[in-house]
Design a protein around this motif. Structure first.
Motif, mmCIF file in Angstrom:
data_model
loop_
_atom_site.group_PDB
_atom_site.id
_atom_site.type_symbol
_atom_site.label_atom_id
_atom_site.label_comp_id
_atom_site.label_asym_id
_atom_site.label_seq_id
_atom_site.Cartn_x
_atom_site.Cartn_y
_atom_site.Cartn_z
ATOM 1 N N LYS A 174 0.830 -1.204 0.000
ATOM 2 C CA LYS A 174 0.000 0.000 0.000
ATOM 3 C C LYS A 174 0.865 1.254 0.000
ATOM 4 O O LYS A 174 1.951 1.279 0.577
ATOM 5 N N GLY A 175 0.350 2.314 -0.623
ATOM 6 C CA GLY A 175 0.908 3.647 -0.531
ATOM 7 C C GLY A 175 2.380 3.745 -0.845
ATOM 8 O O GLY A 175 2.897 3.151 -1.781
ATOM 9 N N GLU A 176 3.077 4.538 0.001
ATOM 10 C CA GLU A 176 4.477 4.861 -0.250
ATOM 11 C C GLU A 176 5.398 3.657 -0.083
ATOM 12 O O GLU A 176 6.539 3.687 -0.530
ATOM 13 N N ARG A 177 4.923 2.578 0.521
ATOM 14 C CA ARG A 177 5.773 1.401 0.688
ATOM 15 C C ARG A 177 6.090 0.739 -0.647
ATOM 16 O O ARG A 177 7.105 0.070 -0.785
ATOM 17 N N GLU A 234 6.789 2.387 -3.484
ATOM 18 C CA GLU A 234 7.942 3.113 -4.019
ATOM 19 C C GLU A 234 9.209 2.753 -3.267
ATOM 20 O O GLU A 234 10.276 2.560 -3.872
ATOM 21 N N THR A 291 -0.324 1.613 -12.246
ATOM 22 C CA THR A 291 0.590 1.061 -11.242
ATOM 23 C C THR A 291 1.881 0.596 -11.890
ATOM 24 O O THR A 291 2.982 0.872 -11.391
ATOM 25 N N LYS A 350 4.105 3.546 -12.808
ATOM 26 C CA LYS A 350 4.769 4.108 -11.629
ATOM 27 C C LYS A 350 5.967 3.253 -11.224
ATOM 28 O O LYS A 350 7.059 3.772 -10.957
ATOM 29 N N SER A 410 7.889 -4.204 2.422
ATOM 30 C CA SER A 410 8.732 -3.290 1.646
ATOM 31 C C SER A 410 10.216 -3.436 1.948
ATOM 32 O O SER A 410 11.052 -2.942 1.191
#
Length: 238
Positions: free
Chosen positions: A85-88, A90, A124, A127, A221
């Motif tokens: 999820k989210g910033e994890r 990236e 996705t 990104k 992550s």
């Protein structure tokens, strides 16, 4: 400090022009000017390096005085990363790229909480590819990390079964990662589950004995980069 690395599809010639988005980034954002050295790479091993001859808002020209081609790393490192999820997401892609993953495979695991549809999947993937591209340059790789399309459990099972060394991490496993024999060639495939863990049906589909990373449980992550580092330290880094 080492020279900055930028992507260039064509490397033929004694003077190369870096324009487009890469050239503008180098000249305007990074403020690289005449006399500074840069390295251009095609992301597939070939590179050319030299001082900047001219710089403008549209890019750079580089006078090549060194060039070469680096072989691909062996064994090849493939990391299957359950969609976080989210910033994890990236964070995972950046760290896996920096540590040396050759191919990152996003996995829509049972517990990933990723609602798949064509538009969302395409965004996705774009990104993840952009993160891997930038991290490859930042870590000065001449072979850029690749990101595969989002995979299903059946597709991951095929990867695992074809691997020279399959590594499925699971917190309840009894076999330690440190005890595995690391091959000199072929594919190492590391499977990282989501925050909720790999489901029993997924473990059954992979049909290999899972392994544990250590005595603590890492986030999705960070588990991949820890496992990759442990295996690379006994292969490509030695």
């Amino acid at each position: 400090m080492g020279v900055a690395v930028f992507f260039a599809a064509e490397l033929d010639g004694e003077e190369l022009t870096l324009d487009g988005a890469e050239g503008r980034h180098a000249a305007v954002v990074r403020r690289i000017g005449p006399g500074e050295r840069v390295r251009l790479t095609d992301g597939r091993g070939a590179w050319a390096e030299g001082p900047v001859a001219t710089a403008s808002k549209t890019g750079l020209t580089v006078t090549v005085d060194q060039r070469g081609s680096d072989p691909a790393g062996t064994p090849r490192l493939v990391v299957v990363q359950a969609l976080p999820k989210g910033e994890r997401a990236e964070l995972a892609v950046e760290m896996l790229t920096e540590v040396g993953a050759d191919l990152i495979v996003p996995w829509n695991a049972e517990r990933s909480q990723f609602r798949s549809n064509p538009e969302r999947s395409a965004k996705t993937l774009a990104k993840w590819q952009a993160w891997a591209f930038e991290a490859s340059k930042q870590s000065r790789r001449s072979w850029f990390a690749e990101v595969a399309p989002i995979a299903t459990t059946a597709e991951i099972a095929k990867l695992v079964q074809d691997a020279t060394l399959p590594v499925v991490l699971h917190e309840e496993a009894t076999v330690p990662l440190a005890g595995l024999d690391v091959p000199a060639t072929g594919d190492i495939v590391i499977v990282i589950g989501p925050e909720g863990g790999i489901a029993p049906s997924e473990l059954a589909a992979f049909a290999v004995e899972p392994v544990r990373l250590g005595n603590t449980v890492l986030r999705t992550s960070t588990a991949g980069v820890a496992a990759a580092s442990a295996l690379l330290a006994r292969s490509r880094w030695s």
